[in-house]
Design a protein around this motif. Structure first.
Motif, PDB file in Angstrom:
ATOM      1  N   ASP A  32       0.834  -1.216   0.000  1.00  0.00           N
ATOM      2  CA  ASP A  32       0.000   0.000   0.000  1.00  0.00           C
ATOM      3  C   ASP A  32       0.864   1.259   0.000  1.00  0.00           C
ATOM      4  O   ASP A  32       0.416   2.319  -0.418  1.00  0.00           O
TER       5      ASP A  32
ATOM      6  N   CYS B 174       3.473   5.703  -2.511  1.00  0.00           N
ATOM      7  CA  CYS B 174       3.193   6.901  -1.702  1.00  0.00           C
ATOM      8  C   CYS B 174       4.447   7.771  -1.617  1.00  0.00           C
ATOM      9  O   CYS B 174       5.505   7.295  -1.208  1.00  0.00           O
TER      10      CYS B 174
ATOM     11  N   GLY C 195       5.135   3.648   6.773  1.00  0.00           N
ATOM     12  CA  GLY C 195       4.029   2.819   7.276  1.00  0.00           C
ATOM     13  C   GLY C 195       3.566   3.148   8.683  1.00  0.00           C
ATOM     14  O   GLY C 195       2.495   2.727   9.098  1.00  0.00           O
TER      15      GLY C 195
ATOM     16  N   PRO D  88       0.508  -1.314   7.342  1.00  0.00           N
ATOM     17  CA  PRO D  88       0.730   0.141   7.407  1.00  0.00           C
ATOM     18  C   PRO D  88      -0.500   0.822   8.010  1.00  0.00           C
ATOM     19  O   PRO D  88      -1.611   0.290   7.926  1.00  0.00           O
TER      20      PRO D  88
ATOM     21  N   CYS E  94      -3.128   8.251   6.421  1.00  0.00           N
ATOM     22  CA  CYS E  94      -2.251   8.644   5.300  1.00  0.00           C
ATOM     23  C   CYS E  94      -2.453  10.102   4.872  1.00  0.00           C
ATOM     24  O   CYS E  94      -1.480  10.804   4.599  1.00  0.00           O
TER      25      CYS E  94
ATOM     26  N   ILE F 158      -0.695  12.258   7.267  1.00  0.00           N
ATOM     27  CA  ILE F 158       0.769  12.172   7.131  1.00  0.00           C
ATOM     28  C   ILE F 158       1.233  12.938   5.893  1.00  0.00           C
ATOM     29  O   ILE F 158       2.184  13.722   5.944  1.00  0.00           O
ATOM     30  N   ARG F 159       0.531  12.723   4.791  1.00  0.00           N
ATOM     31  CA  ARG F 159       0.959  13.418   3.558  1.00  0.00           C
ATOM     32  C   ARG F 159       0.758  14.933   3.696  1.00  0.00           C
ATOM     33  O   ARG F 159       1.593  15.722   3.270  1.00  0.00           O
TER      34      ARG F 159
END
Ligand code: SF4
Ligand code: SF4
Length: 482
Positions: free
Chosen positions: A410, A414, A422, A438, A443, A446-447
């Motif tokens: 996954d 990314c 993860g 992960p 996500c 985090i991004r």
């Protein structure tokens, strides 16, 4: 004609220009006008170089465009369509990997009963009430842990005391520090100490000891009175703010040998980052404050959901802007989440693993069982060995083999994976029942946060590069000691 195509990067803007975060190399690359223009043409659709030249003919001469193409090829921001993108090799660490940090759970008991605590709630891994582990670490086990750490470490070792509430076992902590210092000197090594505490048990002689011995201290605290008292309560349900606030002030007044940080747990009910930060720094006097979302299964009412992560990101961004304004003006700002991420970006950190757990960091239970980190210490399912008998290198290697980022499919596309890799194993265990999964529930957060830190990095690279250069100087200092 062979088309040029984009490779893996994250494009962001800062200080009025474009920057690239190049994923395979984890490097930050500032674009000038021509490289930026070339990249945008190629990103829109794969193009042969001649077509790129034609598309930009009215803005740049041929030589400039060719130079920009060559530069982008060199940093691997673009490549030729017929050449497959090179995959980073799956490199496992050389074993035995030197141990740098050992976290000793000197007790699994606590005088608080924080509602969200992973050690006592439904999410717990180790039964600290009725399980077989002792409630307090003995002096003997603590010494065996020190011997283990010093045998496994290179020149510098870090010993961190944790709990439960660490200071419930202050006598063992105190004698262990004396023992560890003497043993390290005999072996020609250096040892550094730190601890985490809820501050309820700080008293003058403990504060004096921590100050005199230059012990790094992190205080777990959630902010102003009503936020602290929302979850951080005694067993009778009474809030802890009024007990800890004067003790913390006294600690901050007397312990000047090292900066002292606060560690805040955010829940869906207490996301008030700026207010918490201001209270802890301006009203209480902490040097720095780090925030972490609560680790819990999603069905707890205080778990942070999607909208909570959005809210948290908005507040982190506002505080990060405050950080930037301070640093540009050469003033200290204590938002440690942004500083820590900037340091990783600056050093080009590209993680095969989310943290040091099981690699340079190990956790020790009260009885001396060793696990990948303190949150797993005492769990038979996660045991790697004991401080007396040593650790099972095969089990450690298997853990590292199974948790490498290359196997988290996954995460494989990314752009944030060099820094996230993860996410926390414990969080994954609690959320998904497996340390190998992960943490896909956060996500976007985090991004979003990584993008913010990259923008701050870009701004600082133009407006106060000396702040970033300090990370090199700190590293050089550490290497000189080594
Ligand atoms: S957990 Fe999510 S944010 Fe982190 S590397 Fe994997 S996909 Fe990216
Ligand atoms: S697994 Fe999680 S709790 Fe353990 S050291 Fe890593 S980040 Fe920290």
């Amino acid at each position: 004609m062979i088309a040029l195509t984009r490779r893996e990067f994250h494009l962001f803007q800062a200080a009025g220009r474009d920057f690239l975060y190049l994923v395979p190399s984890a490097a930050v690359f500032a674009l000038d006008e021509a490289t930026s223009a070339v990249l945008r043409v190629v990103v829109e659709s794969p193009q042969p170089e001649e077509a790129v030249l034609r598309a930009l003919a009215d803005r740049f001469d041929v030589r400039t465009v060719r130079g920009a193409v060559a530069e982008l090829l060199q940093v691997r921001a673009i490549g030729y369509e017929h050449q497959p993108e090179e995959q980073a090799p799956r490199v496992l660490p050389m074993m035995p990997f030197p141990l740098s940090t050992m976290v000793l759970n000197v007790t699994n008991q606590c005088n608080l009963a924080c509602t969200y605590c992973y050690e006592y709630g439904e999410d717990k891994i180790v039964d600290t009430e009725h399980g077989k582990q002792s409630k307090f670490m003995s002096e003997d086990t603590a010494r065996a842990s020190v011997d283990f750490l010093l045998a496994e470490s290179s020149r510098i070792a870090h010993l961190t005391f944790f709990g439960g509430e660490t200071l419930l076992n202050f006598p063992v902590l105190k004698s262990t520090i004396v023992y560890a210092r003497n043993r390290a000197a005999e072996l020609g090594k250096e040892i550094d100490f730190s601890l985490t505490t809820n501050a309820t048990l700080l008293r003058p002689e403990i504060i004096d000891f921590l100050a005199e011995n230059r012990i790094g201290v992190t205080i777990s605290i959630d902010g102003p009175r009503e936020l602290q008292n929302r979850f951080r309560v005694f067993h009778n349900g009474a809030g802890s703010y009024d007990v800890v606030a004067p003790k913390i002030k006294e600690l901050l007044r007397k312990h000047r040998s090292r900066p002292i940080g606060a560690r805040v747990t955010l829940t869906s009910d207490t996301i008030d980052v700026t207010r918490i930060y201001r209270h802890l720094t301006e009203e209480m006097g902490f040097w720095e404050v780090g925030f972490a979302p609560v680790t819990t299964s999603p069905n707890q009412q205080y778990a942070i959901g999607e909208s909570g992560f959005d809210r948290m990101l908005g507040q982190f961004n506002a505080l990060a802007q405050d950080f930037l304004d301070h640093v540009v003006a050469n003033r200290h700002h204590g938002f440690s989440n942004v500083k820590d991420t900037l340091e990783e970006i600056h050093k080009g950190v590209s993680k095969a693993y989310p943290c040091g757990a099981g690699l340079g960091l190990l956790g020790v239970s009260t009885d001396g069982d060793v696990a990948v980190c303190h949150r797993f210490a005492g769990s038979d399912a996660h045991k790697l060995g004991t401080v007396r008998e040593g650790i099972d290198r095969g089990a450690q290697a298997a853990f590292l083999e199974q948790h490498h980022i290359a196997d988290k499919t996954d995460c494989s596309r990314c752009w944030a994976r060099p820094l996230c890799s993860g996410g926390c194993y414990h969080e994954a265990h609690v959320r998904y029942g497996s340390t190998r999964r992960p943490n896909l529930h956060y996500c976007e957060w985090i991004r979003g946060w990584t993008d913010t830190c990259l923008k701050i990095y870009g701004e600082l690279s133009e407006r106060n590069p000396d702040f970033l250069a300090r990370f090199d100087r700190d590293e050089a200092k550490a290497e000189a000691v080594l």
